[in-house]
Design a protein around this motif. Structure first.
Motif, mmCIF file in Angstrom:
data_model
loop_
_atom_site.group_PDB
_atom_site.id
_atom_site.type_symbol
_atom_site.label_atom_id
_atom_site.label_comp_id
_atom_site.label_asym_id
_atom_site.label_seq_id
_atom_site.Cartn_x
_atom_site.Cartn_y
_atom_site.Cartn_z
ATOM 1 N N VAL A 116 -33.489 82.476 18.608
ATOM 2 C CA VAL A 116 -32.642 82.825 17.463
ATOM 3 C C VAL A 116 -33.498 82.858 16.208
ATOM 4 C CG1 VAL A 116 -30.707 82.060 16.042
ATOM 5 C CG2 VAL A 116 -30.619 81.775 18.524
ATOM 6 N N LEU A 117 -33.293 83.901 15.377
ATOM 7 C CA LEU A 117 -34.040 84.005 14.127
ATOM 8 C C LEU A 117 -33.115 84.250 12.949
ATOM 9 C CD1 LEU A 117 -36.136 85.701 16.360
ATOM 10 C CD2 LEU A 117 -37.523 85.032 14.420
ATOM 11 N N ASP A 118 -33.508 83.685 11.819
ATOM 12 C CA ASP A 118 -32.825 83.924 10.554
ATOM 13 C C ASP A 118 -33.861 83.819 9.449
ATOM 14 O OD1 ASP A 118 -30.748 84.530 8.846
ATOM 15 O OD2 ASP A 118 -29.575 82.743 9.261
ATOM 16 N N ASP A 119 -33.471 84.223 8.254
ATOM 17 C CA ASP A 119 -34.414 84.119 7.149
ATOM 18 C C ASP A 119 -34.526 82.685 6.654
ATOM 19 O OD1 ASP A 119 -31.793 84.192 5.970
ATOM 20 O OD2 ASP A 119 -32.694 84.758 4.056
ATOM 21 N N LEU A 120 -33.433 81.908 6.781
ATOM 22 C CA LEU A 120 -33.378 80.617 6.120
ATOM 23 C C LEU A 120 -32.619 79.602 6.958
ATOM 24 C CD1 LEU A 120 -33.396 79.566 2.734
ATOM 25 C CD2 LEU A 120 -31.073 79.337 3.558
ATOM 26 N N ARG A 128 -27.004 76.587 14.204
ATOM 27 C CA ARG A 128 -26.502 75.793 15.329
ATOM 28 C C ARG A 128 -25.378 76.541 16.041
ATOM 29 N NH1 ARG A 128 -26.215 70.460 17.595
ATOM 30 N NH2 ARG A 128 -24.868 70.786 19.399
ATOM 31 N N ALA A 129 -24.481 77.170 15.276
ATOM 32 C CA ALA A 129 -23.404 77.949 15.888
ATOM 33 C C ALA A 129 -23.975 79.081 16.734
ATOM 34 C CB ALA A 129 -22.472 78.502 14.817
ATOM 35 N N ALA A 130 -25.044 79.703 16.263
ATOM 36 C CA ALA A 130 -25.676 80.793 17.010
ATOM 37 C C ALA A 130 -26.219 80.285 18.344
ATOM 38 C CB ALA A 130 -26.787 81.429 16.178
ATOM 39 N N THR A 131 -26.902 79.155 18.316
ATOM 40 C CA THR A 131 -27.446 78.622 19.572
ATOM 41 C C THR A 131 -26.313 78.176 20.497
ATOM 42 O OG1 THR A 131 -27.791 76.379 18.714
ATOM 43 C CG2 THR A 131 -29.622 77.935 18.494
ATOM 44 N N ASP A 132 -25.261 77.612 19.934
ATOM 45 C CA ASP A 132 -24.111 77.207 20.754
ATOM 46 C C ASP A 132 -23.460 78.416 21.421
ATOM 47 O OD1 ASP A 132 -24.502 74.541 20.093
ATOM 48 O OD2 ASP A 132 -22.869 74.475 18.618
ATOM 49 N N LEU A 133 -23.278 79.499 20.667
ATOM 50 C CA LEU A 133 -22.680 80.716 21.226
ATOM 51 C C LEU A 133 -23.527 81.242 22.384
ATOM 52 C CD1 LEU A 133 -20.665 83.095 21.201
ATOM 53 C CD2 LEU A 133 -22.055 84.123 19.390
ATOM 54 N N LEU A 134 -24.821 81.284 22.201
ATOM 55 C CA LEU A 134 -25.709 81.776 23.252
ATOM 56 C C LEU A 134 -25.674 80.868 24.487
ATOM 57 C CD1 LEU A 134 -28.535 82.913 20.888
ATOM 58 C CD2 LEU A 134 -27.323 84.415 22.493
ATOM 59 N N VAL A 141 -31.859 78.846 25.371
ATOM 60 C CA VAL A 141 -32.377 79.002 24.009
ATOM 61 C C VAL A 141 -33.495 77.972 23.822
ATOM 62 C CG1 VAL A 141 -31.820 79.069 21.546
ATOM 63 C CG2 VAL A 141 -30.085 79.737 23.230
ATOM 64 N N PRO A 142 -34.742 78.400 24.028
ATOM 65 C CA PRO A 142 -35.840 77.444 23.939
ATOM 66 C C PRO A 142 -36.238 77.088 22.512
ATOM 67 C CG PRO A 142 -36.694 79.611 24.468
ATOM 68 C CD PRO A 142 -35.187 79.722 24.474
ATOM 69 N N SER A 143 -35.816 77.909 21.540
ATOM 70 C CA SER A 143 -36.263 77.687 20.171
ATOM 71 C C SER A 143 -35.469 78.559 19.202
ATOM 72 C CB SER A 143 -37.749 78.038 20.049
ATOM 73 O OG SER A 143 -38.221 77.866 18.730
ATOM 74 N N ALA A 144 -35.575 78.187 17.937
ATOM 75 C CA ALA A 144 -35.082 79.012 16.833
ATOM 76 C C ALA A 144 -36.225 79.088 15.817
ATOM 77 C CB ALA A 144 -33.842 78.408 16.195
ATOM 78 N N ALA A 145 -36.187 80.116 14.976
ATOM 79 C CA ALA A 145 -37.243 80.270 13.980
ATOM 80 C C ALA A 145 -36.655 80.856 12.704
ATOM 81 C CB ALA A 145 -38.360 81.170 14.512
ATOM 82 N N ASN A 160 -29.917 71.843 18.054
ATOM 83 C CA ASN A 160 -30.026 71.369 19.431
ATOM 84 C C ASN A 160 -31.218 72.008 20.149
ATOM 85 O OD1 ASN A 160 -28.931 73.923 19.467
ATOM 86 N ND2 ASN A 160 -27.225 73.421 20.817
ATOM 87 N N VAL A 161 -32.059 72.703 19.396
ATOM 88 C CA VAL A 161 -33.296 73.294 19.906
ATOM 89 C C VAL A 161 -34.387 73.083 18.855
ATOM 90 C CG1 VAL A 161 -32.060 75.060 21.247
ATOM 91 C CG2 VAL A 161 -32.873 75.606 18.946
ATOM 92 N N PRO A 162 -35.653 73.145 19.261
ATOM 93 C CA PRO A 162 -36.731 73.057 18.267
ATOM 94 C C PRO A 162 -36.669 74.243 17.305
ATOM 95 C CG PRO A 162 -37.593 72.846 20.513
ATOM 96 C CD PRO A 162 -36.154 73.240 20.629
#
Length: 182
Positions: A116-120, A128-134, A141-145, A160-162
């Motif tokens: 998952v990626l976002d600007d901020l 967190r909602a994005a990772t939960d939905l996925l 979901v191994p990571s977000a950035a 809930n992810v690095p």
């Protein structure tokens, strides 16, 4: 290159007391933008994603070029009612109310690795909602950035992810990005 030098800080936007971290100055500088995408690639590629998911709307600007560079697909995570066809939704609590995020029902398949990626990253609610939905759709979901992390808002603690962030702003910066900061 210090990417922070390419982030414009706009006081009192969109309302008094808010300090807006504007990435448009980063996007407008070709060398800084190339370096940003290179650094994101270095942080995301080791997680071996099958697809990248960008959070509306500035996350699209981050995820789409990186997906192209990594030869991956791109999935849009949007506010309700913005995507055609059947969608799946995840609702989440805000400080004063509720919000939701959606994706197309067939956007990911069970077992796919999605970053998952976002600007901020501010308070962490939207990411967190994005990772939960996925996760609810069976994705791994191994990571977000993100480009910018407002560390004083402790959004990382809700994840809930690095999380990999390129820039962090501490408590000396006194306010968040605004009404859609997540």
């Amino acid at each position: 290159m210090d990417l922070k030098d390419h982030i414009r800080r706009v006081p009192d936007f969109p309302k008094p007391g808010i300090l807006f971290y504007d990435i448009s100055t980063l996007l407008a500088h070709p060398d800084a933008w190339q370096e940003t995408v290179r650094q994101l690639e270095a942080g995301v590629a080791p997680h071996k994603p099958d697809v990248l998911a960008g959070i509306e709307s500035r996350g699209f600007l981050v995820a789409a070029p990186l997906a192209l560079r990594l030869n991956l697909g791109f999935v849009m995570l949007r506010k309700p009612g913005k995507l055609p066809g059947p969608t799946v939704r995840h609702s989440y609590a805000l400080e004063y109310g509720e919000d939701a995020i959606e994706m197309q029902e067939d956007a990911v398949t069970p077992g796919q690795r999605v970053v998952v990626l976002d600007d901020l990253l501010a308070t962490g609610g939207t990411m967190r909602a994005a990772t939960d939905l996925l996760h609810e759709q069976g994705a791994e979901v191994p990571s977000a950035a993100c480009l910018i992390e407002l560390s004083f808002l402790q959004g990382r603690d809700k994840m809930n992810v690095p999380v990999h962030s390129l820039m962090s702003f501490a408590s000396g910066d006194t306010a968040s990005l605004g009404p859609d900061a997540g």
